[in-house]
Design an enzyme around this catalytic site. Structure first.
Site, PDB file in Angstrom:
ATOM      1  N   LYS A  27      55.574  54.820  27.205  1.00 38.19           N
ATOM      2  CA  LYS A  27      56.396  55.087  26.494  1.00 38.19           C
ATOM      3  C   LYS A  27      57.286  56.130  27.247  1.00 38.19           C
ATOM      4  CE  LYS A  27      54.717  55.490  22.253  1.00 38.19           C
ATOM      5  NZ  LYS A  27      53.897  56.152  21.469  1.00 38.19           N
ATOM      6  N   ARG A  97      53.371  62.279  20.899  1.00 40.10           N
ATOM      7  CA  ARG A  97      52.776  61.070  20.865  1.00 40.10           C
ATOM      8  C   ARG A  97      51.865  60.873  22.171  1.00 40.10           C
ATOM      9  NH1 ARG A  97      55.610  57.607  16.742  1.00 40.10           N
ATOM     10  NH2 ARG A  97      57.332  58.862  16.093  1.00 40.10           N
ATOM     11  N   GLY A 106      47.963  52.120  19.104  1.00 40.56           N
ATOM     12  CA  GLY A 106      46.944  52.506  17.891  1.00 40.56           C
ATOM     13  C   GLY A 106      45.808  53.166  18.315  1.00 40.56           C
ATOM     14  N   MET A 108      44.957  55.875  20.409  1.00 37.25           N
ATOM     15  CA  MET A 108      45.289  57.349  20.501  1.00 37.25           C
ATOM     16  C   MET A 108      45.962  58.018  19.322  1.00 37.25           C
ATOM     17  SD  MET A 108      45.398  58.067  24.602  1.00 37.25           S
ATOM     18  CE  MET A 108      46.748  56.518  24.739  1.00 37.25           C
ATOM     19  N   ARG A 365      59.174  48.741  24.371  1.00 40.98           N
ATOM     20  CA  ARG A 365      58.087  48.440  25.088  1.00 40.98           C
ATOM     21  C   ARG A 365      57.983  47.107  25.295  1.00 40.98           C
ATOM     22  NH1 ARG A 365      52.832  50.462  21.563  1.00 40.98           N
ATOM     23  NH2 ARG A 365      53.522  49.186  19.843  1.00 40.98           N
ATOM     24  N   HIS A 483      48.598  46.856  12.550  1.00 41.06           N
ATOM     25  CA  HIS A 483      47.427  46.768  13.530  1.00 41.06           C
ATOM     26  C   HIS A 483      46.779  45.514  13.729  1.00 41.06           C
ATOM     27  CE1 HIS A 483      43.586  47.477  15.171  1.00 41.06           C
ATOM     28  NE2 HIS A 483      44.247  48.327  15.745  1.00 41.06           N
ATOM     29  N   ARG A 647      29.244  12.535  42.168  1.00 39.44           N
ATOM     30  CA  ARG A 647      28.022  13.217  42.938  1.00 39.44           C
ATOM     31  C   ARG A 647      26.702  12.283  42.400  1.00 39.44           C
ATOM     32  NH1 ARG A 647      26.577  19.304  40.945  1.00 39.44           N
ATOM     33  NH2 ARG A 647      25.784  17.779  39.252  1.00 39.44           N
ATOM     34  N   SER A 794      33.079  19.769  48.937  1.00 38.25           N
ATOM     35  CA  SER A 794      33.605  20.229  47.772  1.00 38.25           C
ATOM     36  C   SER A 794      32.500  21.734  47.407  1.00 38.25           C
ATOM     37  CB  SER A 794      33.395  19.296  46.602  1.00 38.25           C
ATOM     38  OG  SER A 794      33.833  19.932  45.499  1.00 38.25           O
ATOM     39  N   GLY A 796      30.320  23.882  45.808  1.00 40.33           N
ATOM     40  CA  GLY A 796      29.671  24.282  44.469  1.00 40.33           C
ATOM     41  C   GLY A 796      29.265  25.565  44.281  1.00 40.33           C
ATOM     42  N   THR A 797      30.367  26.376  43.599  1.00 37.50           N
ATOM     43  CA  THR A 797      30.379  27.862  43.764  1.00 37.50           C
ATOM     44  C   THR A 797      29.350  28.350  42.642  1.00 37.50           C
ATOM     45  OG1 THR A 797      32.397  27.536  42.506  1.00 37.50           O
ATOM     46  CG2 THR A 797      32.492  28.531  44.723  1.00 37.50           C
ATOM     47  N   ASN A 798      28.792  27.537  41.646  1.00 32.22           N
ATOM     48  CA  ASN A 798      27.624  27.901  40.872  1.00 32.22           C
ATOM     49  C   ASN A 798      26.502  27.986  41.440  1.00 32.22           C
ATOM     50  OD1 ASN A 798      29.670  27.236  38.671  1.00 32.22           O
ATOM     51  ND2 ASN A 798      28.692  25.282  38.317  1.00 32.22           N
ATOM     52  N   CYS A 861      34.352  22.708  43.037  1.00 34.85           N
ATOM     53  CA  CYS A 861      34.239  22.248  41.555  1.00 34.85           C
ATOM     54  C   CYS A 861      33.179  22.911  40.968  1.00 34.85           C
ATOM     55  CB  CYS A 861      33.332  20.844  41.875  1.00 34.85           C
ATOM     56  SG  CYS A 861      31.976  20.665  42.661  1.00 34.85           S
ATOM     57  N   TYR A 881      42.091  21.286  46.726  1.00 35.31           N
ATOM     58  CA  TYR A 881      42.423  21.170  45.474  1.00 35.31           C
ATOM     59  C   TYR A 881      41.211  22.077  44.764  1.00 35.31           C
ATOM     60  CZ  TYR A 881      38.211  18.078  45.553  1.00 35.31           C
ATOM     61  OH  TYR A 881      36.918  17.690  45.820  1.00 35.31           O
TER      62      TYR A 881
HETATM   63  C1  PEP Z   1      27.832  23.807  41.515  1.00 33.32           C
HETATM   64  O1  PEP Z   1      26.677  24.264  41.753  1.00 33.32           O
HETATM   65  O2  PEP Z   1      28.814  24.809  41.594  1.00 33.32           O
HETATM   66  C2  PEP Z   1      28.085  22.748  40.958  1.00 33.32           C
HETATM   67  C3  PEP Z   1      29.290  22.313  40.589  1.00 33.32           C
HETATM   68  O3  PEP Z   1      27.145  21.821  40.550  1.00 33.32           O
HETATM   69  P1  PEP Z   1      26.045  22.080  39.225  1.00 33.32           P
HETATM   70  O4  PEP Z   1      26.798  23.170  38.332  1.00 33.32           O
HETATM   71  O5  PEP Z   1      26.026  21.041  38.623  1.00 33.32           O
HETATM   72  O6  PEP Z   1      24.799  22.771  39.891  1.00 33.32           O
HETATM   73 MG    MG Z   2      25.277  22.922  42.318  1.00 30.82          MG
END
Ligand code: PEP
Ligand code: MG
Length: 922
Positions: A27, A97, A106, A108, A365, A483, A647, A794, A796-798, A861, A881
Site C-alpha cells: 500500500k 492503516r 482485512g 490487520m 493494488r 470481505h 504398467r 518414468s 514414480g515419485t510417489n 508419473c 514429459y
Molecule cells: C509412483 O510410485 O509414483 C507411481 C506412479 O506408482 P504408484 O503410485 O502406482 O505406486
Molecule cells: Mg509406484
C-alpha cells in the site's frame, strides 16, 4: 546518519517508489507511486516495515528517531493539505492503516479519524459548514475503533466484565437506533450522537479502567503501535499460515490525511476494479455509497450502488449509478482508471472517496480475481498490447485453471430445483453441501470429510479458517467487494453475498427464507456464477473449458512455449478422451491393476492369487487375457497413435483378497475348495510391510505367467490394430525395478511374447518400447546399468518419495500435521516434490541413465507430475514429459510453459521451439 524510517508522499511528490514494496509495504509503495504520477491522493507518510521489526525488538515501543521523523513528515502533510494536526481551526485528521508486502485484506487493524478531541471538534464543525452530525458520527467511530483496536486489542486492556468494548459500544449504538426507530446510520442526528459520544467515553473508562485519550498526538502514537501490534494478531497469523507469507516480514504503517466520504450528500466513498474481477471483462466495475466511509462498503452492512452501467446487476436497472448521478466526477474517476491500468499494466483494485464532489484516491493494488477472470484479463491485455504474451502466460497461476475446470451445478437440475433465494454472484462455479452457521463448525465438519456451505450474515477475517474449509460461502449482507467476496474469489471458491432474503438465526442454527426453514446439516446448492441458491443436493457437471475462448488462446500460447510434453495417468477410454480434450499428448501411466476390479474379472484375479499350482494359476490368469486385451484396444484407439505407457501389475496381491466371510465362501465354492483352505492361503499372503513386500516386478518374477498374459494382451491389441493400419505406440513399463537383473528378467519375457504375437499376426515389425519405473532409490544409483537395457524411464515419485524419505505413503497422515506445524517440512512431500532431497535422486537417475543411453526418454508419473512447482523442476531436470491425472493436464501445460520462460533449455532450444510451434498450431 540513521537510516530513513519515514517516507512522505503527497502534492504530486513522494520520497518512496513503487520498487520499495518490501520496505514500504504494497500500500505504501503504491501510494508513493500514485502520488508521483499525479493521482490525487491525500498526503501522508509511510513508516517502514523495518520499523515493525525494530518495534518488536524494542519491546513494543516506537524508537525515538522514528517519532522524530514522523513528526517532521506530519508537518509536510499539514502544509500540503492546508490543515493543522491537533489545531483548533480547520484541524487535520489522520487515518492509520497497515500495509504488508503482500496484501492481507482485512487481516490487520486500521484506525480512522485520529486527531478528533475536545480541542479540535469545534474546528471541524466549523470547517464542515456546521455539520455537527457528521463530526459526532466521526467521533463515535473513532472512539469505537480506538477503544477496540488500540486500547483493548493492542494495549491488552481487559474489559472489567469480560464483554468486549466493541460489542458494548456497538450494542449501545444499535440500542439508540432502535430507540429512535431508525435503521440507517445517517438517520441519527447530532442531538443523538453528541450525548452518545459522552456515553461512549464513560463506558470506555468504566470498562477498560483508562480514559479514551483526549490528545491528538497520543492518539496518533497509539494508532501506529496498534497497527504494528496487529501484525502478530491471531487472524493475521492464521492468514499468513494459509497463504504461506513469512511471519518475519512485518507490516508498514500508512498515516494519511483523512478525506471524508460521509460529509453529507455531496460526499461518497467507493471500491472499484479496473476490470471485472469475477469474469475478467474489460469493463470498469465498482460500487459506491453516498455519505459513507470506506468501511461501510467493505463491511457490507449497507448494500452499495453500482458506479456505472457495467456494474449493475439485472435487478439494479432502476438504480442510479455514479456515472448517471455525478457524471463529471465519474469521468474523472474513469480517466484515473485508464491511467492506473496503463501505469501498472494489470487490473487494479482501487478505493476512492469523494469529499464534497472532490475526488481522492485512497489506494490502488493489484486486484484479486477468479481463475476465469485471470485468464481473460491476461489474454485481452496481451491483445491490447498492454503486456506481452510471455507476461500473459506468467500472470496466470496454473492452479487457477482449476476453477475453469471446476464443476458447475447441472443446469437441467437447476430448472427443476426449488429456488430459495438470489444474491450477488461473488465467486463462480457450483457449491453443494450441508449448511453450517459458524466457521468452527465448518472447519470441524470438513475435517470429517463433509461438504459444507458456510452461512453467515457477513464474514469477517475471523472466519477465514471456516471459509477455507467450505465448499461454498453464503452471506445475507455485503456487496461484490465485501470481505466474503474478496476472500472467496482469492481462493476460487463458490460464493454468494448480499442474499437479503436470508433471515439467519446463528444461535438456533437455522435460517428462514420466506416460509422455508433450512436447518444445520440440511443440503443446499449454490450457483456462484448467477448468485442463485437452491434447496437440496443438486447434481454437478464437469466444467467445459473448451467453450472459453480466452482459455483456449492462453493454452495455445502456453503450448507454443513449453519444451516438455504433458501426458496423463489414466486407464479407461473415457478418461483418455477427457485427457485428450484437456490437451494430453499421451498416457504416461496406465495402472493395469485398476482394470482388475470389475466383478466379472475379480473372481479370476482371486482364483489366480489363490491357485496352488503353476498350471492352475496359468489357467486362471489366461481367463483375464480377453478382458485385458479389450481394455487396451479401447485405450489405444482413444489415444489414436499417441504413446501409451502401460504398467504391469504392481500392488501386493493381498489387496485383491480382503474378503468378508460370505465372499470367502463364494470364492471357495467357485474354486471347489473349502472356506478354510481359502482363508489359509489369504493368511499366507499377509505381509508385515506390504509396500516393501511382494509387489511390482517381484510378482512377475515369481509368477511369470502374469507378465506373459499382460504382455500378450498389450501386444496383441497393438498387433490387431496394426493389421488394420491404426497407429499405436505401446510402451510396456516394468514397475519397482531396483536391480538391473530384475529388469532383464521381465524384459526377456515381454520380448519373447512379442515374437509370438508377431508370428500370430503375421507382422514383420511391431512398434513398442520396454522400459521401467524409477521409483526405488537404488534404481537411481544404478540408472546407467538399467538404461543399458531399458528404452525409457518414468519416475514414480510417489514410491521414490516414500522410499527416499522412509515415510509410508499410507501412514504419513499420522505425523505430517506435526511436521507442518513445527515447520520441519514446508509442505507435504507427496504433493510437492522435495527438490532438495528426492529431486537429487531424480537428477541422478536422469544423468546416469543418459550416460549409457543418451537418447533415453524420461518422464514422471507420480502425483507430482501435475503440481506446478514440481513440473517446473522436471523441466529444469531435462525430463521429456510429465504425466498427471486428466484434470491436472491443463495446469501442467501452463506450468511447463512458465518453466520454459523462466529457465529456457538451451541445448534443445531450436528443436524444442520448432516442436512447440507445431504444438501451438494444433
Ligand atoms: C509412483 O510410485 O509414483 C507411481 C506412479 O506408482 P504408484 O503410485 O502406482 O505406486
Ligand atoms: Mg509406484
Amino acid at each position: 546518519m540513521a537510516k530513513k524510517s519515514v517516507y512522505f508522499f503527497g502534492g504530486g511528490k513522494a520520497d518512496g517508489t513503487l520498487k520499495m514494496k518490501n520496505l514500504l509495504g504494497g500500500k505504501g509503495a503504491n501510494l508513493a507511486d500514485m502520488a508521483s504520477i499525479g493521482i490525487p491522493v491525500p498526503a501522508g507518510f509511510t513508516i517502514t516495515t523495518e520499523v515493525c521489526t525494530e518495534y518488536y525488538d524494542n519491546k513494543g515501543r516506537i524508537p525515538k528517531h522514528v517519532t522524530d521523523e514522523y513528526l517532521k513528515a506530519l508537518k509536510k502533510v499539514e502544509k500540503v493539505m492546508g490543515k493543522k494536526y491537533g489545531a483548533k481551526k480547520n484541524p487535520l485528521l489522520l487515518s492509520v492503516r497497515s500495509g504488508a508486502r503482500m496484501s492481507m485484506p482485512g487481516m490487520m487493524d486500521t484506525v480512522l479519524n485520529i486527531g478528533l478531541c475536545a480541542e479540535t471538534i469545534p474546528g471541524l464543525i466549523e470547517a464542515s459548514g456546521g455539520d455537527e452530525r457528521f463530526v459526532y458520527d466521526a467521533y463515535r467511530r473513532l472512539i469505537t475503533m480506538y477503544a477496540d483496536v488500540v486500547m483493548e486489542k493492542a494495549q491488552g486492556v481487559e474489559p472489567a466484565d469480560g464483554e468486549s468494548i466493541r460489542h458494548k459500544l456497538e450494542h449501545a449504538y444499535d440500542a439508540l437506533k432502535a430507540k429512535r426507530g431508525v435503521t440507517e446510520d445517517t438517520d441519527l442526528t447530532a442531538e443523538d450522537l453528541k450525548p452518545l459520544c459522552e456515553e461512549f467515553k464513560a463506558t470506555v473508562k468504566k470498562s477498560l479502567g483508562v480514559p479514551f485519550p483526549d490528545d491528538a498526538y497520543k492518539q496518533l502514537e497509539g494508532g501506529i503501535k496498534a497497527v504494528f501490534q496487529s501484525w502478530m494478531g491471531k487472524r493475521a497469523i492464521a492468514y499468513r499460515n494459509i497463504e504461506g507469507i513469512p511471519h518475519d516480514w512485518g507490516t508498514a504503517v500508512n498515516v494519511q490525511a483523512m478525506v471524508f466520504g460521509n460529509m453529507g450528500d455531496t460526499s461518497a466513498t467507493g471500491v472499484a476494479f479496473t476490470r471485472n474481477p469475477a469474469n475478467g471483462e474489460d469493463a470498469f466495475y465498482g460500487e459506491w455509497l453516498i455519505n459513507a466511509q470506506g468501511e461501510d462498503v467493505v463491511a457490507g452492512t449497507r448494500t452499495p450502488l453500482p458506479v456505472n452501467k457495467a456494474s449493475k446487476t439485472p435487478d439494479q436497472k432502476n438504480v442510479q449509478s455514479l456515472e448517471e448521478m455525478w457524471p463529471k466526477t465519474y469521468k474523472q474517476l474513469f480517466a484515473i482508471r485508464n491511467k492506473l491500468e496503463k501505469h501498472y499494466t494489470d487490473m487494479q483494485d482501487i478505493e476512492f472517496t469523494i469529499e464534497d464532489k472532490e475526488l481522492w484516491m485512497l489506494q490502488t493494488r493489484t486486484g484479486k480475481r477468479t481463475g476465469p477472470a485471470a485468464i481473460r484479463m491476461a489474454v485481452e491485455m496481451a491483445e491490447q498490447k498492454l503486456i506481452s504474451k510471455e507476461t500473459a502466460i506468467m500472470r496466470v497461476n496454473p492452479e487457477q485453471i482449476n476453477e475453469l475446470l471446476h464443476p458447475m451445478v447441472d443446469p437441467a437440475a437447476e430448472k427443476r430445483a426449488n429456488v430459495l433465494a438470489k444474491g450477488l454472484p461473488a465467486g463462480p462455479g457450483g457449491g453443494v453441501g450441508q449448511v453450517v452457521f459458524n466457521s468452527d463448525d465448518a472447519a470441524e465438519w470438513a475435517k470429517d470429510g463433509k461438504k459444507v456451505i458456510l452461512v453467515r450474515n457477513e464474514t469477517s477475517p475471523e472466519d477465514v479458517h471456516g471459509m477455507h474449509a467450505s465448499a461454498g460461502i453464503l452471506t445475507a449482507k455485503g456487496g461484490m467487494t465485501s470481505h466474503a467476496a474478496l476472500v472467496a474469489r482469492g481462493w476460487g471458491k463458490c460464493c454468494i453475498v448480499g442474499c437479503g432474503a436470508l433471515n439467519i438465526d446463528a444461535k438456533g442454527k437455522k435460517v428462514t427464507i420466506g416460509d422455508k426453514v433450512v436447518k444445520e446439516g440440511d443440503w443446499v446448492s449454490m450457483n456462484g456464477t448467477t448468485g442463485v441458491l437452491y434447496e437440496g443436493q443438486l447434481d454437478v457437471l464437469p466444467a467445459q473449458p473448451d467453450r472459453n475462448p480466452w482459455y483456449k488462446k492462453l493454452m495455445g500460447w502456453a503450448d507454443a512455449t513449453r519444451q516438455i510434453n504433458v501426458r496423463t495417468n489414466c486407464e479407461t477410454p473415457e478418461d483418455a478422451a477427457q485427457a485428450i480434450a484437456f490437451g494430453a499428448e499421451g498416457i504416461g501411466l496406465a495402472r493395469t491393476e485398476h482394470m482388475f476390479f470389475e466383478p466379472e474379472r475379480i473372481i479370476h484375479v482371486r482364483e489366480m492369487i489363490l491357485a496352488s499350482s503353476e498350471a492352475d494359476r496359468r489357467a486362471a490368469v489366461m481367463k483375464l487375457l480377453p478382458f485385458q486385451k479389450k481394455d487396451f484396444l479401447g485405450i489405444f484407439k482413444a489415444m489414436a497413435g499417441k504413446p501409451v505407457t502401460v504398467r504391469l501389475l504392481d500392488p501386493p496381491l493381498h489387496e485383491f483378497v480382503t474378503l468378508d466371510e460370505s465372499q470367502v465362501k463364494e470364492l471357495a465354492k467357485h474354486m471347489g475348495l473349502k472356506p478354510e483352505q481359502v482363508q489359509a492361503r489369504i493368511a499366507q499372503l499377509h505381509e508385515l510391510n506390504p509396500m516393501l513386500g511382494h509387489r511390482g516386478c517381484r510378482l512377475g518374477i515369481a509368477y511369470p505367467e502374469i507378465t506373459e498374459m499382460q504382455a500378450t494382451a498389450i501386444l496383441s491389441a497393438a498387433a490387431e490394430l496394426a493389421t488394420k493400419k491404426i497407429k499405436v505406440l505401446p510402451e510396456i513399463m516394468i514397475p519397482l525395478v531396483g536391480h538391473q537383473n530384475e529388469y532383464k528378467n521381465q524384459a526377456a519375457i515381454i520380448r519373447a511374447v512379442a515374437e509370438d504375437v508377431k508370428k500370430k499376426y503375421k507382422l514383420k515389425t511391431l512398434d513398442f518400447l520396454v522400459g521401467t519405473m524409477i521409483e526405488i532409490p537404488r534404481a537411481c544409483l544404478v540408472a546407467d546399468k538399467i538404461a543399458e537395457e531399458a528404452e525409457f524411464f518414468s519416475f514414480g515419485t510417489n514410491d521414490l518419495t516414500q522410499m527416499g524419505f522412509g515415510f509410508s505413503r499410507d501412514d504419513i497422515g499420522g505425523f505430517l500435521p506435526h511436521y507442518l506445524k513445527e515447520e520441519i517440512l514446508p509442505v507435504d512431500p507427496f504433493q510437492v516434490l522435495d527438490q532438495e532431497g528426492i529431486g537429487q535422486l531424480v537428477e541422478m537417475g536422469v544423468a546416469r541413465g543418459r550416460s549409457t543411453r543418451p537418447d533415453l526418454k524420461v518422464g514422471i508419473c507420480g502425483e507430482h507430475g501435475g503440481e506446478p512447482k514440481s513440473v517446473k523442476f522436471c523441466h529444469r531436470s531435462g525430463l521429456n514429459y510429465v504425466s498427471c491425472s486428466p484434470f491436472r493436464v491443463p495446469i501442467a501445460r501452463l506450468a511447463a510453459a512458465q518453466a520454459a520462460l523462466e529457465t529456457p533449455r538451451k541445448v534443445e532450444k531450436k528443436a524444442a521451439k520448432k516442436k512447440a510451434a507445431k504444438r501451438g498450431k494444433k
